[in-house]
Design an enzyme around this catalytic site. Structure first.
Site, PDB file in Angstrom:
ATOM      1  N   GLY A  49       0.841  -1.197   0.000  1.00 52.25           N
ATOM      2  CA  GLY A  49       0.000   0.000   0.000  1.00 52.25           C
ATOM      3  C   GLY A  49       0.867   1.235   0.000  1.00 52.25           C
ATOM      4  N   GLN A  54       3.220   9.964   0.810  1.00 53.41           N
ATOM      5  CA  GLN A  54       4.488   9.235   0.873  1.00 53.41           C
ATOM      6  C   GLN A  54       5.335   9.410  -0.374  1.00 53.41           C
ATOM      7  OE1 GLN A  54       2.502   5.332   2.116  1.00 53.41           O
ATOM      8  NE2 GLN A  54       4.488   5.250   3.135  1.00 53.41           N
ATOM      9  N   CYS A  98       6.280   0.029   6.810  1.00 54.95           N
ATOM     10  CA  CYS A  98       5.844   1.234   6.112  1.00 54.95           C
ATOM     11  C   CYS A  98       6.966   1.674   5.189  1.00 54.95           C
ATOM     12  CB  CYS A  98       5.528   2.326   7.132  1.00 54.95           C
ATOM     13  SG  CYS A  98       5.005   3.878   6.370  1.00 54.95           S
ATOM     14  N   LEU A  99       6.629   2.009   3.945  1.00 49.94           N
ATOM     15  CA  LEU A  99       7.673   2.403   2.990  1.00 49.94           C
ATOM     16  C   LEU A  99       8.380   3.691   3.409  1.00 49.94           C
ATOM     17  CD1 LEU A  99       6.063   1.510  -0.467  1.00 49.94           C
ATOM     18  CD2 LEU A  99       7.653   0.180   0.920  1.00 49.94           C
ATOM     19  N   HIS A 140      -3.981   1.482   7.893  1.00 55.35           N
ATOM     20  CA  HIS A 140      -2.621   2.033   7.948  1.00 55.35           C
ATOM     21  C   HIS A 140      -2.475   3.182   6.948  1.00 55.35           C
ATOM     22  CE1 HIS A 140       1.924   1.712   8.130  1.00 55.35           C
ATOM     23  NE2 HIS A 140       1.733   2.346   6.989  1.00 55.35           N
ATOM     24  N   GLU A 141      -2.919   2.932   5.714  1.00 51.12           N
ATOM     25  CA  GLU A 141      -2.741   3.953   4.660  1.00 51.12           C
ATOM     26  C   GLU A 141      -3.608   5.179   4.933  1.00 51.12           C
ATOM     27  OE1 GLU A 141      -0.281   3.653   2.877  1.00 51.12           O
ATOM     28  OE2 GLU A 141       0.066   1.519   3.156  1.00 51.12           O
ATOM     29  N   HIS A 144      -2.070   7.769   7.033  1.00 48.00           N
ATOM     30  CA  HIS A 144      -1.148   8.684   6.338  1.00 48.00           C
ATOM     31  C   HIS A 144      -1.862   9.959   5.884  1.00 48.00           C
ATOM     32  CE1 HIS A 144       2.660   6.585   6.088  1.00 48.00           C
ATOM     33  NE2 HIS A 144       2.054   5.471   5.728  1.00 48.00           N
TER      34      HIS A 144
HETATM   35 CO    CO Z   1       2.891   3.615   5.803  1.00 46.25          CO
END
Ligand code: CO
Length: 177
Positions: A49, A54, A98-99, A140-141, A144
């Site tokens: 995701g 991000q 997380c990226l 989670h996303e 953000h």
């Molecule tokens: Co993340």
């Protein structure tokens, strides 16, 4: 956005990740190209995701593929202007990455199920009932888009365990300023 624009990951502790992302109002070719470019960044970095902030984009936009496999396009989910309309089920602990936090993992507690209202890339309404891994990814996303990050959801123990890696991200960020 042009079709071939290269997007770069925005890493913690960039203040850009702390902004509340504004609503998407224009559903055009540019938005479709943005989605294509975001999916590319997600797959290239082994994610499941990715939220627009991000990659430095000020948009309420998420791309997801719970398989993480670019060949399995049927798993792709694009959510524009998503909101969680209800959270249900047991709170469960599960490891998340997380990226924006490379090589950092932490156990995060979230409700197992949620319902989500969103639009697709054309602006059409979506209503989704999600459980399990997909529900967790979406939650989670969606964090953000509100400027909430993995580090905020970590237990004190996980923060301690990841302290060196978190400090390294801070140092790298400061060097780039
Ligand atoms: Co993340």
């Amino acid at each position: 956005m042009p079709a071939d624009l290269e997007l770069n990951l925005t890493l913690y502790p960039s203040p850009f990740l702390r902004r509340v992302a504004p609503v998407v109002k224009t559903f055009d070719e540019g938005l479709k190209n943005t989605v294509t470019n975001m999916l590319e960044v997600m797959y290239k970095n082994g994610g499941v995701g990715l939220a627009a902030p991000q990659v430095g984009l000020d948009l309420r936009l998420l791309v997801i593929n719970e398989t993480g496999d670019r060949e399995k396009t049927e798993g792709e989910l694009v959510l524009v202007n998503p909101t969680i309309t209800s959270r249900k089920g047991e709170n469960t602990l599960h490891e998340e990455g997380c990226l924006s936090f490379p090589d950092i993992y932490a156990e995060v507690s979230r409700p197992d199920a949620c319902t989500v209202k969103a639009q697709d890339v054309t602006g059409a309404a979506l209503n989704l009932e999600l459980t399990g891994f997909l529900s967790r990814i979406v939650q989670h996303e969606l964090d953000h888009l509100e400027g909430i990050l993995l580090v905020d959801r970590m237990s004190a123990g996980d923060k301690l365990r990841n302290r060196a890696a978190l400090q390294e991200l801070v140092d790298t960020y400061k060097q780039g300023l």
